[in-house]
Design an enzyme around this catalytic site. Sequence first.
Site, PDB file in Angstrom:
ATOM      1  N   ASP A   1      -7.032  -1.599   4.464  1.00 41.53           N
ATOM      2  CA  ASP A   1      -6.446  -2.655   3.645  1.00 41.53           C
ATOM      3  C   ASP A   1      -6.770  -4.054   4.159  1.00 41.53           C
ATOM      4  O   ASP A   1      -6.160  -5.027   3.740  1.00 41.53           O
ATOM      5  CB  ASP A   1      -4.916  -2.491   3.579  1.00 41.53           C
ATOM      6  CG  ASP A   1      -4.513  -1.239   2.825  1.00 41.53           C
ATOM      7  OD1 ASP A   1      -5.125  -0.959   1.786  1.00 41.53           O
ATOM      8  OD2 ASP A   1      -3.593  -0.540   3.285  1.00 41.53           O
TER       9      ASP A   1
ATOM     10  N   ASP B 106      -1.285  -0.529   5.933  1.00 46.31           N
ATOM     11  CA  ASP B 106      -1.324   0.145   7.230  1.00 46.31           C
ATOM     12  C   ASP B 106      -2.433  -0.383   8.128  1.00 46.31           C
ATOM     13  O   ASP B 106      -2.595   0.071   9.250  1.00 46.31           O
ATOM     14  CB  ASP B 106      -1.468   1.660   7.061  1.00 46.31           C
ATOM     15  CG  ASP B 106      -2.777   2.065   6.373  1.00 46.31           C
ATOM     16  OD1 ASP B 106      -2.964   3.264   6.161  1.00 46.31           O
ATOM     17  OD2 ASP B 106      -3.582   1.181   6.051  1.00 46.31           O
TER      18      ASP B 106
ATOM     19  N   ASP C  29       0.875  -1.161   0.000  1.00 41.04           N
ATOM     20  CA  ASP C  29       0.000   0.000   0.000  1.00 41.04           C
ATOM     21  C   ASP C  29       0.925   1.229   0.000  1.00 41.04           C
ATOM     22  O   ASP C  29       2.092   1.112   0.386  1.00 41.04           O
ATOM     23  CB  ASP C  29      -0.873  -0.026   1.256  1.00 41.04           C
ATOM     24  CG  ASP C  29      -1.637   1.267   1.460  1.00 41.04           C
ATOM     25  OD1 ASP C  29      -2.309   1.697   0.515  1.00 41.04           O
ATOM     26  OD2 ASP C  29      -1.539   1.834   2.560  1.00 41.04           O
TER      27      ASP C  29
END
Length: 620
Positions: A511, A507, A318
């Site tokens: 996600d 994080d 990410d």
Amino acid sequence: MKKNTFVIARIIVSFVLLIISIILFDNVINNLVLKGIVFAAIYLLIGYDILLRAIKNILHGRIFDENFLMTLATLGAFIISDYAEAVAVMLFYQIGEYFQDYAVNKSRKSIKELMDIRPDKAVKIDGDKENVLSPEDIKAGDLIVVKPGERIPLDGIILKGSANLDTSALTGESVLRYCEAGEEVLSGSINTDGVLYITVMKEFYDSTVSKILDMVENVSEKKAKAENFITRFAKYYTPIVVIGAILLAVIPSLFDSMWIMWTQRALNFLVVSCPCALVISVPLGFFGGIGCASKEGILFKGSSYLEMIDKADIFVFDKTGTITKGKFEVQKVFPAEKKEYILHLAAIAEKGSLHPIAKSIVEAAGETDINDYEIEEIAGKGIIASNKSNRIVVGNEKLMEKEGISIDICRDIGTVIYVAKNNVQEGYIVVADSLKENSAKVIKALNDKGIKTVMLTGDNADYAKDIADKAGISEYKANLLPVDKVIELEKIMAHKEKQQVVAFVGDGINDAPVLMRADVGISMGKIGSDSAIEASDIVLMKDDLSGILTAKTIASKTQKIVRENIVFALAIKVIILILSAFGFANMWWAVFGDVGVAFLAILNSMRTIKFKKKKSISAS
């Protein structure tokens, strides 16, 4: 401690009695009945617990374990009058068990230290009173006080006070973290100074410390393939060697009638066949690796993920909060010679805004005098601040167009904030997220190892390309919604080779679906979020990508040590089993093949507990 003292005393007393008895019955006393009674007493002193465990396991249907093998072998030695050998085998087995327990306890030390983050109490403020309660009895919204030296019992936001917090139990980081009113604090941290009044945000079952403890306590549920192999191996291996020993004692004796000789060989065969070297050292190796990782602020949900992270050869990242800081910062002010003035004008307009971009501008400007400006916020475009003499317009290109202000267009990467005063452009500010300090270094280290790196982000293509180029990431996908990230990850996993392992690093906030879908999900910091702990397989307690390299280094070392133990133990056992079957190895060889091999394997496993920091640094 008392248990250890008792075990050591029993071993020493038994050893002394054994030596004295051997000397007496070999040189002074010649009475076989008395000899049998004396050695039986010593045998019971040193091995009564093994006998009891063997009987208990048989009654519960668990026959073929190391307790059964040791009991069968030593009682068999008594039957053929090898009293001294029977006692000696049991004595050395108990010595091996003691060192085994010592090794296990030592490897658990770091895990126990982590478990010490559990808070004992919470002090709730009720009016003018302070009530000491269990953390489980505190509700969200309650006000608690944490004094110097006390552990923060629940997640919350500081209402009043400031202090330096020791967060080493959570992150492994020894540097104290300063916090003050308005900041979030996590349960498990220790208040080193100052008095903090904290508004509780989560109840204990939902707090950071509770989720971490739950994860650590259940770490054994997800075993590595090597551990599962050893469990299955012992289940079938033990009955096979017992049957083999019986056949070795009976079949040759039918032909040559040398029952005692073949029984002795069968007993040697039984002693050396004990699988404790594998059954103990392999899980101990993984447990040591997990404990070592926890000291570095890396939590594994199971030993299987040590294997997975070691094999991971595709890393999908990410962007925001993982590769980048996740915090907007002023990257450029134009023209540079008017930097302070332009920031000052922008801060006047942005002073009261809660938008992250506004906060970054106000922070860069420092102290700003508003001077009774009236603020008008134009949704999606910007802010206008005006008083009797000045009208300051701060916003995007659309706001400038709406106000009829002519501007020089900026094409820099990031969010561009134009600043105008009294209908004349004074300049512009570029605000953007920036790379974390170690991001590029860690990505380069992964690329140098031949590991593929991919970035998935919801940002626009230009910004995504800029970050990917700066970080050194070979492939990226932009303009993705959370569901799109799952689709892109599915594509990557569909096109990978069968043996390849895909790791996703995020994080842990938005996600969760991708973290759960990847072969191994790694949460990057954000330890206060629910999804960081619940959705991922590995949690990096420090907000630092270098934890990936540390995790891979520890996992690789652990895997190597476990493989060494398996190969070493099996090789030595096979050799001594063959020698025992053909009469070239006596009971002392058998003792080494069991206790000696287990002891050496355990010592080797203990190497997983230690991690040399410089190796991780050099790797990066």
